[in-house]
Design an enzyme around this catalytic site. Structure first.
Site, PDB file in Angstrom:
ATOM      1  N   THR A   9       0.816  -1.224   0.000  1.00  0.00           N
ATOM      2  CA  THR A   9       0.000   0.000   0.000  1.00  0.00           C
ATOM      3  C   THR A   9       0.846   1.269   0.000  1.00  0.00           C
ATOM      4  OG1 THR A   9      -1.763  -1.133   1.160  1.00  0.00           O
ATOM      5  CG2 THR A   9      -1.759   1.247   1.339  1.00  0.00           C
ATOM      6  N   ASP A  68       1.130  -6.538  -4.595  1.00  0.00           N
ATOM      7  CA  ASP A  68       0.304  -6.527  -3.397  1.00  0.00           C
ATOM      8  C   ASP A  68       0.804  -7.743  -2.629  1.00  0.00           C
ATOM      9  OD1 ASP A  68      -1.897  -7.328  -1.612  1.00  0.00           O
ATOM     10  OD2 ASP A  68      -2.983  -5.713  -2.601  1.00  0.00           O
ATOM     11  N   SER A  69       1.072  -7.611  -1.351  1.00  0.00           N
ATOM     12  CA  SER A  69       1.741  -8.726  -0.657  1.00  0.00           C
ATOM     13  C   SER A  69       0.863  -9.968  -0.563  1.00  0.00           C
ATOM     14  CB  SER A  69       2.243  -8.300   0.718  1.00  0.00           C
ATOM     15  OG  SER A  69       1.193  -8.218   1.634  1.00  0.00           O
ATOM     16  N   SER A  70      -0.432  -9.834  -0.833  1.00  0.00           N
ATOM     17  CA  SER A  70      -1.293 -11.027  -0.858  1.00  0.00           C
ATOM     18  C   SER A  70      -0.867 -11.957  -1.993  1.00  0.00           C
ATOM     19  CB  SER A  70      -2.749 -10.642  -1.087  1.00  0.00           C
ATOM     20  OG  SER A  70      -3.091  -9.563  -0.288  1.00  0.00           O
TER      21      SER A  70
HETATM   22  N1  ASP Z   1      -2.935  -5.424   0.411  1.00  0.00           N
HETATM   23  C1  ASP Z   1      -1.831  -4.636   0.820  1.00  0.00           C
HETATM   24  C2  ASP Z   1      -0.578  -5.481   0.767  1.00  0.00           C
HETATM   25  O1  ASP Z   1      -0.382  -6.277   1.631  1.00  0.00           O
HETATM   26  C3  ASP Z   1      -2.064  -4.110   2.200  1.00  0.00           C
HETATM   27  C4  ASP Z   1      -1.003  -3.182   2.740  1.00  0.00           C
HETATM   28  O2  ASP Z   1       0.092  -3.021   2.234  1.00  0.00           O
HETATM   29  O3  ASP Z   1      -1.275  -2.539   3.772  1.00  0.00           O
HETATM   30  O4  ASP Z   1       0.167  -5.361  -0.165  1.00  0.00           O
END
Ligand code: ASP
Length: 559
Positions: free
Chosen positions: A41, A111-113
């Site tokens: 993010t 996106d880390s997901s």
């Molecule tokens: N979905 C984002 C990620 O993990 C959430 C974040 O960075 O806060 O890349």
């Protein structure tokens, strides 16, 4: 010219001299950090379909933020000529070196997901590749799987002696109100200015051990917690580091990154009524290891059907780690329901987070070891990921009679004052012991709970002194007790510079073996020095510099 170059130009290099005062004020205050930007993010923008990472935007944006970049300094010091592309520099903070940082942006940004163990391996390889060129590393990462990445990196990085700090934010840095600026600034200061040789996670003014954290809030800036270990540092009015719990590699082995990971691992969370078929299906090959999330302090239902499946899998060589579903606390064999699991071959996971247990399994299972050896490794503390048995309170320096006598004559008695006296005296005592080669005295000081990496009023650590004196055994002892090879004294010298200046070949070799190296500027100086040493026929000087890692061909242009 660095003091290294000056020292080598003296004939017998016997003592530091006034020439040090002539050190260039320009570069000596700089430390460098590599920012490995993987996504998250922090660098996202809304392109209509929701937030997603925006490539090639972060560096340009940071360039415009005075809190994160000092353009005047960059121009005055020709920073862009001295460092690689995408380098920025922080404004000067109180009495500390200036942090120069270079951004290595991944493509694609994620996106880390969407991250997988291959991405952890990529980060690990880059830390290894650039290890000698930077004082510390910051990994910019999404928060969703940040705890997994921080845990995995902590295991993959073996004998780490520099800080690796993972951070990110809940709100993009491009927005007016965001947590990205503070998180990045804090992580850069910690990675550049302190030698905390661990993989850490920095968020909302707290630095945590990376394998102790878990994400607990999707909306607050205070998104992470370390339920079973207090923070390693907090950044409030002052930066406070809790050095008592900072871990240091107590070995002479060099830093390496183990990127082999086993993907056949999983997390199985028990719930009332879980069926045997579910458990059986989960444990089928190719599954090699699972984290079993049990209740309370490690309890599972006393159902023979379940225990039987667990035992069969364990007998097949599947490694099963018991972690609690509770946020806080540890698994213990308090209840009969817990005992039965251990009879079935399950290993107690202590107070490890499931993220740490899973990545530890993935790391350990990829090792070329027998199942028994892997099980043993799983129950050992590898990187401070769980709390060990308490072996009685650690002795503190304020318990020492010597400190108490001094305190008495100064008429102070409270704990804080005793600690302050201890903190002021021990570095000097340890340096004095290192000077005369007294390992017994050093060991006594260490056993009193003192940190042998502590520096005296000139920033000199016992390792600097032992390196100057050429006390090989003392150097070896100090390194095996976690003394840092990267400490810099007030003159900017590391123990390696000291050993080179005083021409102690064996010490230079040992320090190099343990990972010591010259900085960018020292390399340039040493390269120039090589040429003049060659001209004057100083073969010993040439040899020392080569032992210190200076390559003749590369630095002098000779073939
Ligand atoms: N979905 C984002 C990620 O993990 C959430 C974040 O960075 O806060 O890349």
């Amino acid at each position: 010219m660095s003091s290294l170059g000056q020292a080598l130009s003296r004939s017998r290099l016997s003592r530091p001299d006034a020439i040090r005062a002539l050190k260039s004020p320009l570069y000596e205050l700089e430390v460098s950090v590599l920012v490995i930007y993987t996504g998250g993010t922090i660098g996202m923008k809304d392109s209509g379909g929701g937030l997603k990472p925006e490539p090639n935007a972060l560096y340009k944006f940071l360039h415009t933020l005075p809190i994160l970049h000092d353009e005047q300094y960059a121009e005055d010091t020709k920073l862009y000529e001295r460092y690689p592309e995408f380098t920025l520099v922080l404004p000067l903070s109180k009495q500390k070196p200036r942090v120069v940082y270079t951004i290595l942006e991944y493509s694609p940004l994620l996106d880390s997901s969407n991250m997988t163990p291959d991405d952890w391996a990529k980060i690990g390889k880059d830390i290894e590749k650039y290890y000698e060129q930077y004082n510390g590393f910051v990994v910019l990462h999404g928060t969703d799987t940040m705890a997994y990445t921080a845990s995995a990196l902590s295991f993959m990085c073996e004998n780490l002696r520099k800080p690796v700090i993972v951070t990110g934010s809940q709100v993009p840095i491009y927005e007016l109100r965001n947590d990205g600026r503070d998180n990045l600034l804090g992580a850069l200061l910690l990675a550049g200015q302190y030698i905390i040789p661990e993989v850490c996670l920095y968020f909302y003014q707290k630095l945590y051990r990376g394998n102790r954290v878990t994400k607990v809030d999707a909306e607050s800036f205070d998104a992470f917690t370390s339920p079973n270990l207090r923070p390693l540092a907090s950044l409030e009015v002052d930066i406070k580091i809790d050095w008592d719990i900072v871990l240091r590699p107590e070995t002479l082995d060099k830093f390496t990154v183990s990127t082999e990971l086993n993907s056949n691992v999983g997390v199985l969370r028990l719930f009332p009524g879980i069926t045997t078929d579910t458990v059986k299906a989960f444990l089928q090959p190719p599954m090699n290891g699972i984290v079993l999330e049990t209740y309370g302090c490690g309890n599972a239902p006393e159902r023979p059907d379940l225990l039987d499946e667990i035992k069969k899998a364990s007998d097949r060589g599947v490694i099963i780690i018991n972690c609690t579903q509770c946020l806080r606390g540890t698994v213990k064999a308090t209840y009969e329901t817990g005992h039965k699991l251990y009879d079935a071959g399950v290993i107690a996971g202590g107070d490890m987070t499931p993220e740490a247990a899973l990545s530890k399994l993935s790391y350990v299972l990829a090792k070329d070891l027998s199942t028994e050896e892997k099980k043993k490794m799983m129950s050992q503390i590898l990187r401070g990921e769980m709390t060990g048995d308490l072996v009685g309170p650690k002795r503190s320096l304020s318990d020492s009679r010597f400190i108490q006598v001094i305190a008495k004559s100064l008429s102070s008695s409270c704990k804080e004052e005793l600690d302050a006296i201890g903190d002021a005296l021990t570095p000097s005592l340890a340096c004095a012991a290192a000077k005369v080669g007294d390992i017994e005295a050093l060991e006594a000081i260490r056993k009193m709970g003192s940190d042998l990496s502590m520096a005296d009023y000139d920033g000199r650590t016992p390792l600097h002194i032992a390196a100057c004196e050429g006390h090989l055994k003392v150097v070896e002892y100090l390194l095996s007790k976690g003394a840092t090879v990267y400490a810099r004294d007030r003159f900017g010298d590391t123990p390696l510079c000291s050993a080179v200046s005083f021409r102690h070949k064996d010490v230079v070799k040992l320090l190099r073996k343990t990972g010591a190296h010259f900085s960018r500027d020292e390399m340039v100086d040493a390269g120039m020095k090589l040429r003049s040493l060659a001209e004057s026929g100083d073969l010993e000087g040439l040899e020392i510099l080569q032992l210190a890692g200076v390559e003749v061909a590369r630095t002098t242009g000779c073939e």
